[in-house]
Design a protein around this motif. Structure first.
Motif, PDB file in Angstrom:
ATOM      1  N   UNK A 113       0.827  -1.212   0.000  1.00  0.00           N
ATOM      2  CA  UNK A 113       0.000   0.000   0.000  1.00  0.00           C
ATOM      3  C   UNK A 113       0.857   1.256   0.000  1.00  0.00           C
ATOM      4  N   UNK A 114       1.849   1.287   0.875  1.00  0.00           N
ATOM      5  CA  UNK A 114       2.708   2.467   0.981  1.00  0.00           C
ATOM      6  C   UNK A 114       3.457   2.709  -0.329  1.00  0.00           C
ATOM      7  N   UNK A 163      -7.584   7.005   5.700  1.00  0.00           N
ATOM      8  CA  UNK A 163      -7.514   8.348   6.292  1.00  0.00           C
ATOM      9  C   UNK A 163      -6.217   9.042   5.902  1.00  0.00           C
ATOM     10  N   UNK A 164      -5.124   8.284   5.904  1.00  0.00           N
ATOM     11  CA  UNK A 164      -3.826   8.857   5.566  1.00  0.00           C
ATOM     12  C   UNK A 164      -3.774   9.317   4.110  1.00  0.00           C
ATOM     13  N   UNK A 165      -4.463   8.592   3.234  1.00  0.00           N
ATOM     14  CA  UNK A 165      -4.356   8.875   1.804  1.00  0.00           C
ATOM     15  C   UNK A 165      -5.515   9.697   1.248  1.00  0.00           C
ATOM     16  N   UNK A 166      -6.528   9.949   2.065  1.00  0.00           N
ATOM     17  CA  UNK A 166      -7.654  10.761   1.598  1.00  0.00           C
ATOM     18  C   UNK A 166      -7.229  12.153   1.113  1.00  0.00           C
ATOM     19  N   UNK A 167      -6.283  12.832   1.774  1.00  0.00           N
ATOM     20  CA  UNK A 167      -5.859  14.143   1.264  1.00  0.00           C
ATOM     21  C   UNK A 167      -5.259  14.085  -0.145  1.00  0.00           C
ATOM     22  N   UNK A 168      -4.831  12.899  -0.556  1.00  0.00           N
ATOM     23  CA  UNK A 168      -4.257  12.730  -1.898  1.00  0.00           C
ATOM     24  C   UNK A 168      -5.293  12.160  -2.875  1.00  0.00           C
ATOM     25  N   UNK A 169      -6.549  12.048  -2.403  1.00  0.00           N
ATOM     26  CA  UNK A 169      -7.618  11.481  -3.233  1.00  0.00           C
ATOM     27  C   UNK A 169      -7.295  10.066  -3.711  1.00  0.00           C
ATOM     28  N   UNK A 170      -6.666   9.317  -2.833  1.00  0.00           N
ATOM     29  CA  UNK A 170      -6.442   7.891  -3.065  1.00  0.00           C
ATOM     30  C   UNK A 170      -7.350   7.130  -2.109  1.00  0.00           C
TER      31      UNK A 170
END
Length: 246
Positions: A113-114, A163-170
């Motif tokens: 994922x990362x 949650x971590x990737x929501x700001x990147x629209x992933x």
């Protein structure tokens, strides 16, 4: 127009291969990854590239995903299906066997994922990740405690990653299969008593198919699920809601 790249791990056979097949039907260009050399033949049947990689080896995962991005472009989707189950008595299960399952099923999920997310972000891609959990994340089996722990971890990790990737629209979601007719269920298929037990806790009274799981994966990887993230969709024939043996 170039098709979006979808990396599919655990893709040599079973659910992973079928995910690659369905994603191809829905307009993705799948890239198949597996530790088994068979992945090269499986990929060839789809006219897709295949890569051999041990998903429990973080360095190998990072190197393989980087090579895929260099060869074909950054991924728009990751369908992370690689995983194992090791059965054994709880009181005698070795730490080595327990750790082997956690290393692939849970730590491997984090690394995949990362790594995929960083490739998406670097390329400015608003992508989707779909992880492979299991009904075992909710309904435990004492004979596969390491698998239960790993899949419960995948479900929780999926929420945190979303949650971590929501700001990147992933978007990050998971699917949780129940009893699916794959090689992992071969022992049940060949044992009438075990099959009766499995079906007694499956309201639809049949095993699911790899195709049924793959269709859910493709839905979560595609644009029709554009406002869904952090969820686990259980494909279990109704087992999760069953509170009695019928």
């Amino acid at each position: 127009m170039t098709k979006p790249i979808a990396i599919v791990t655990g893709a040599a056979q079973g659910i992973g291969f079928t995910c690659a097949e369905v994603l191809a039907e829905q307009g993705f260009a799948p890239v198949l990854v597996d530790v088994q050399e068979k992945v090269l033949t499986s990929a060839e049947t789809l006219g897709a590239p295949g890569y051999i990689c041990d998903m429990a080896d973080p360095a190998a995962v990072k190197a393989t995903f980087a090579r895929i991005a260099e060869d074909h472009g950054a991924p728009t989707a990751l369908a992370h299906c690689a995983g194992i189950a090791v059965a054994g008595d709880f009181l005698t299960c070795s730490v080595e066997d327990f750790k082997r399952v956690i290393d692939l099923n849970l730590t491997g999920t984090f690394v995949a994922n990362q790594t995929a997310a960083n490739l998406m972000i670097a390329a400015g891609i608003q992508g989707a990740i779909v992880n492979m959990s299991s009904i075992a994340a909710l309904l435990a089996n004492p004979a596969i405690s390491s698998y239960v722990a790993s899949k419960a971890g995948v479900t929780g990790f999926t929420k945190a990653a979303s949650l971590a990737l929501a700001p990147h629209n992933i978007r990050v979601n998971a699917v949780g299969p129940g009893s699916i007719d794959t090689a992992m269920m071969a022992a049940v298929n060949s044992n009438p008593a075990a099959m009766d037990t499995a079906m007694s806790r499956t309201p639809l009274k049949r095993m699911g198919t790899a195709r049924e799981v793959a269709e859910a994966v493709a839905f979560l990887a595609g644009p029709k699920s554009s406002y869904i993230t952090g969820e686990t969709l259980y494909i279990d024939g109704g087992r999760q809601g069953l509170n009695y043996t019928c």
